[in-house]
Design an enzyme around this catalytic site. Sequence first.
Site, mmCIF file in Angstrom:
data_model
loop_
_atom_site.group_PDB
_atom_site.id
_atom_site.type_symbol
_atom_site.label_atom_id
_atom_site.label_comp_id
_atom_site.label_asym_id
_atom_site.label_seq_id
_atom_site.Cartn_x
_atom_site.Cartn_y
_atom_site.Cartn_z
ATOM 1 N N GLY A 135 44.616 24.317 35.779
ATOM 2 C CA GLY A 135 45.091 25.975 35.196
ATOM 3 C C GLY A 135 44.379 26.965 35.381
ATOM 4 O O GLY A 135 43.500 26.697 35.982
ATOM 5 N N THR A 136 44.628 27.708 35.141
ATOM 6 C CA THR A 136 44.747 29.360 36.472
ATOM 7 C C THR A 136 42.977 30.149 35.292
ATOM 8 O O THR A 136 42.945 30.761 36.236
ATOM 9 C CB THR A 136 45.920 30.535 36.058
ATOM 10 O OG1 THR A 136 46.281 30.757 34.164
ATOM 11 C CG2 THR A 136 46.712 29.568 36.871
ATOM 12 N N ASP A 137 43.115 29.871 34.171
ATOM 13 C CA ASP A 137 41.919 30.644 33.527
ATOM 14 C C ASP A 137 40.618 30.075 34.470
ATOM 15 O O ASP A 137 39.586 31.049 34.896
ATOM 16 C CB ASP A 137 41.924 29.952 31.850
ATOM 17 C CG ASP A 137 42.798 30.963 31.248
ATOM 18 O OD1 ASP A 137 43.859 31.676 31.863
ATOM 19 O OD2 ASP A 137 43.131 30.463 30.541
ATOM 20 N N THR A 138 40.549 29.215 34.605
ATOM 21 C CA THR A 138 39.390 28.557 35.329
ATOM 22 C C THR A 138 39.474 27.607 36.436
ATOM 23 O O THR A 138 38.484 27.778 37.352
ATOM 24 C CB THR A 138 38.464 27.173 34.143
ATOM 25 O OG1 THR A 138 38.921 26.448 34.180
ATOM 26 C CG2 THR A 138 38.056 28.231 33.051
ATOM 27 N N LYS B 95 40.217 35.147 39.810
ATOM 28 C CA LYS B 95 40.850 35.449 38.804
ATOM 29 C C LYS B 95 41.297 37.139 37.723
ATOM 30 O O LYS B 95 40.059 37.245 37.167
ATOM 31 C CB LYS B 95 41.633 34.496 37.450
ATOM 32 C CG LYS B 95 42.681 35.506 36.879
ATOM 33 C CD LYS B 95 43.806 34.137 35.607
ATOM 34 C CE LYS B 95 44.828 34.143 35.203
ATOM 35 N NZ LYS B 95 44.888 33.092 34.041
#
Length: 514
Positions: free
Chosen positions: A34-37, A107
């Site tokens: 997943g991109t958030d973390t 990010k």
Amino acid sequence: MGDTKRVLFRIQTNLMRIIFFVYEHLDGFVIVHGTDTMSYTASSLSFMMEELGKPVVLTGAQKPMAEMRTDAIDNLQGALVIAGTLIIPEVALYFNRRLFRGNRVMKTDAQDFHAFSSYNMEPLIKMGTEINCNWDLIWRSQKPTKFSISHGWNPNVALLRIFPSITATTVRSFLQPPIRGVVFQSYGAGNGPSNREDIIREIKVAIARGVFIVIISQCQTGIVSSAYAAGAAFAQAGCVLGADMTPSALAKLSYVLGLEGLTATQRKELLETNIRGELTQADLTKFSLSNSTFLQSVADSMKASTEAEIHLIKASLFPCLMCSAAKEGNFQGIKKLKEDGGDYSMTDYDGRTPLHIAAAAGHELLVEEMLLDGCPVHKKDHTGCTPLTEAIKNKHFQIIEMLRNAGAVLKCSQQQTCNELMMNVVGNDLDAITAWHAGGADLDASNYDGRTALHIAVARGAEDIVRFLISQGCDPERKDNFGRTPMSEAAEQEEIIELLEWGLSMKDPPPNET
């Protein structure tokens, strides 16, 4: 992997263990995340995976694969291509046709496909109609040892963003146990509240208690420096100036604090040192085309003026020159070419690197120096041979040992290994068989008929080879596809039968029947 907002250290540890267990059998690894973390995981893995010699690429997507206009397919394909075809011995993050160093990326956009950036460092790769890799930036370990994973990790770290009205009470509370390390995001080039004696006092008290404080900038670009009085105040208080590190300093802090047996001084030195390419040290000089005397001289003679033309000259000349120097065992020549912009990943027309050629030629000192300089050991030429294969075929035992200690693994199928061993048996070349064994070959490997080198050695009466194979644990009762064993091949060869019986006596006795 589900909602990675809840990714725990345990999951990162499991990822490392999976990679460790299959490391020798694969050329690269892709982790879908997943991109958030994702940048946090990439940063953590970059420190916890030590002496990495193969690419580990994390990727994800802004829009799920099942949706229209998804970026998932493009990102996954790009990550697979890079991990499967290029020797980039780093933990990296691939997104929107860019490959970033794992501990340098953040990010920066929640909606745009260009969601990740690395402000203080150019991408390692820019993907277009061609794969443009900036080889000068690739991080290479200068310890020629095998890949391993670090089990030490201290989770008691935190990030505090400084602001003008922050109180000493807030800072004091933040620095209380069990906190062992804090990353302070300061202003500009490391400026802080130098006129706030109460805050500086709390920092000094915490450092005296064993807390490590790393200063990084709130700015996206730039470097923390003690050039300003406010920045010098942090350094004088005992803080570590984090140069141009991103919040990945948190991962480095956890890693360094988790290492056992280090003094406080040694931990501080590690935090200030570039250990995975996570920071730029001011005393390190990088090559640029403008300061390459050799390239500039060639460019002038060819009337080349643009940087693109000079790059073409470099790509044409340097592989040949570096491989020629390797053939002659000329480390000073290779070192000078590398300073002028050459790279150990450059290949000749056969896909051979300087390490392939040095290993084949038996230049032990050159191989040792190249390994100490971070030369990759897993690169394959157009025939599938690695530097280790070259050293084995040419029976350079010292080089075989050096390459294996540096993490090189024999990448041959069982049938390929068996064919090589059988040809050496037919040629009665015990040294060659010993070299294959030293390189990690399975001496019991079988061909399409199920026959092993021991079958052939017995059938040909090669007593010395039989003795060696038996001493290394080869099975005298191994059946081929026709039911024949080395023992049945021995016929009336008494001395060989004795060797085979000796081999049988060394086998584990069968369990007692009940």
